[in-house]
Design a protein around this motif. Structure first.
Motif, PDB file in Angstrom:
ATOM      1  N   VAL A   1       0.835  -1.201   0.000  1.00  9.07           N
ATOM      2  CA  VAL A   1       0.000   0.000   0.000  1.00  9.07           C
ATOM      3  C   VAL A   1       0.871   1.252   0.000  1.00  9.07           C
ATOM      4  O   VAL A   1       0.644   2.202  -0.751  1.00  9.07           O
ATOM      5  N   GLU A   2       1.916   1.239   0.863  1.00  3.77           N
ATOM      6  CA  GLU A   2       2.803   2.393   0.894  1.00  3.77           C
ATOM      7  C   GLU A   2       3.529   2.560  -0.435  1.00  3.77           C
ATOM      8  O   GLU A   2       3.713   3.674  -0.921  1.00  3.77           O
TER       9      GLU A   2
ATOM     10  N   ALA B   1       3.285  13.992  -9.435  1.00  7.93           N
ATOM     11  CA  ALA B   1       4.322  15.018  -9.587  1.00  7.93           C
ATOM     12  C   ALA B   1       4.808  15.095 -11.028  1.00  7.93           C
ATOM     13  O   ALA B   1       5.042  16.188 -11.564  1.00  7.93           O
ATOM     14  N   ALA B   2       4.952  13.926 -11.658  1.00 11.72           N
ATOM     15  CA  ALA B   2       5.391  13.918 -13.055  1.00 11.72           C
ATOM     16  C   ALA B   2       4.367  14.584 -13.966  1.00 11.72           C
ATOM     17  O   ALA B   2       4.727  15.361 -14.864  1.00 11.72           O
ATOM     18  N   GLU B   3       3.075  14.289 -13.753  1.00  8.79           N
ATOM     19  CA  GLU B   3       2.032  14.904 -14.574  1.00  8.79           C
ATOM     20  C   GLU B   3       1.991  16.413 -14.364  1.00  8.79           C
ATOM     21  O   GLU B   3       1.811  17.185 -15.306  1.00  8.79           O
ATOM     22  N   LEU B   4       2.148  16.833 -13.101  1.00  4.98           N
ATOM     23  CA  LEU B   4       2.122  18.262 -12.805  1.00  4.98           C
ATOM     24  C   LEU B   4       3.292  18.983 -13.475  1.00  4.98           C
ATOM     25  O   LEU B   4       3.126  20.064 -14.048  1.00  4.98           O
ATOM     26  N   ALA B   5       4.477  18.368 -13.414  1.00  5.58           N
ATOM     27  CA  ALA B   5       5.637  18.967 -14.071  1.00  5.58           C
ATOM     28  C   ALA B   5       5.439  19.035 -15.583  1.00  5.58           C
ATOM     29  O   ALA B   5       5.825  20.011 -16.227  1.00  5.58           O
TER      30      ALA B   5
ATOM     31  N   LEU C   1       4.135   5.512  -5.595  1.00  5.93           N
ATOM     32  CA  LEU C   1       4.045   5.548  -7.049  1.00  5.93           C
ATOM     33  C   LEU C   1       3.007   6.567  -7.504  1.00  5.93           C
ATOM     34  O   LEU C   1       3.216   7.304  -8.456  1.00  5.93           O
ATOM     35  N   THR C   2       1.893   6.621  -6.806  1.00  4.23           N
ATOM     36  CA  THR C   2       0.844   7.569  -7.171  1.00  4.23           C
ATOM     37  C   THR C   2       1.337   9.006  -7.025  1.00  4.23           C
ATOM     38  O   THR C   2       1.091   9.850  -7.870  1.00  4.23           O
TER      39      THR C   2
END
Length: 206
Positions: A50-51, A62-66, A56-57
């Motif tokens: 779960v962690e 963060a990758a999508e935001l960048a 990963l989420t």
């Protein structure tokens, strides 16, 4: 050979039975302990998964935001297009209402006509040199402002078709740019009519 009595045999049977029960209880406790250990390990692995999924989420977010920020930086912001649209509308309005440059140019032309026209010249000549040239100068400058307004408005409208594709052009930019184009076209038409004396021609000397 030594014969065991009934009591001794009974005692030995009881001791053997007690040992057997002790062994069984120990085996049961050991089995139960192994099961608990296995369950605990399973819970720890599930928590780790779960962690790991959460990590990963967050990384994906963060990758999508960048990526979005990078795309926004690369794409046109629309500030230049909006400024061009406003300038186009302002120039179109000036072409219709007259501007400071046109007024100064007309006054200068009037002064030049007065200086170069003799007092003995005919009335028609004086009208043409003093007022006619100034009127044509005003129409000329109005036409220049109108032409620039139309060109700037068209440039603001067609700008998204060139360069790096970005977000769609804002509606208000299109509206203001079209207003500038319309004012420019109308102002250019009126300037041509005034310059050719088809509109508000000079009065006749007779």
């Amino acid at each position: 050979m030594g014969t065991k009595t009934v009591d001794e045999a009974a005692n030995e049977a009881t001791e053997v039975k007690s040992d057997a029960e002790t062994v069984d209880v120990t085996k049961t406790d050991v089995t139960k302990t192994d099961e608990e250990v296995t369950a605990t390990e399973g819970e720890n692995e599930a928590a780790d998964e779960v962690e790991h999924d959460d990590d990963l989420t967050e990384e994906e977010y963060a990758a999508e935001l960048a990526k979005l920020q990078h795309d926004q930086e690369e794409g046109p912001s629309g500030v230049g297009q909006g400024a061009a649209a406003v300038v186009s509308a302002a120039l179109g309005f000036i072409s219709l209402s007259g501007g400071w440059i046109g007024s100064v140019a007309a006054a200068r032309e009037t002064l030049v006509g007065q200086l170069h026209t003799a007092s003995t010249a005919s009335v028609s000549t004086q009208i043409k040199e003093v007022y006619g040239d100034a009127w044509h100068t005003t129409a000329l400058w109005a036409g220049i402002f109108a032409l620039v307004a139309a060109l700037v408005g068209v440039a603001a409208l067609i700008r998204p078709a060139f360069g790096t594709p970005g977000k769609p052009q804002a509606t208000w930019i299109k509206s203001v740019a079209w207003a500038g184009v319309a004012l420019g076209v109308v102002g250019l038409l009126l300037a041509v009519l005034k310059y050719t004396d088809l509109l508000l021609s000079l009065p006749s000397a007779t």
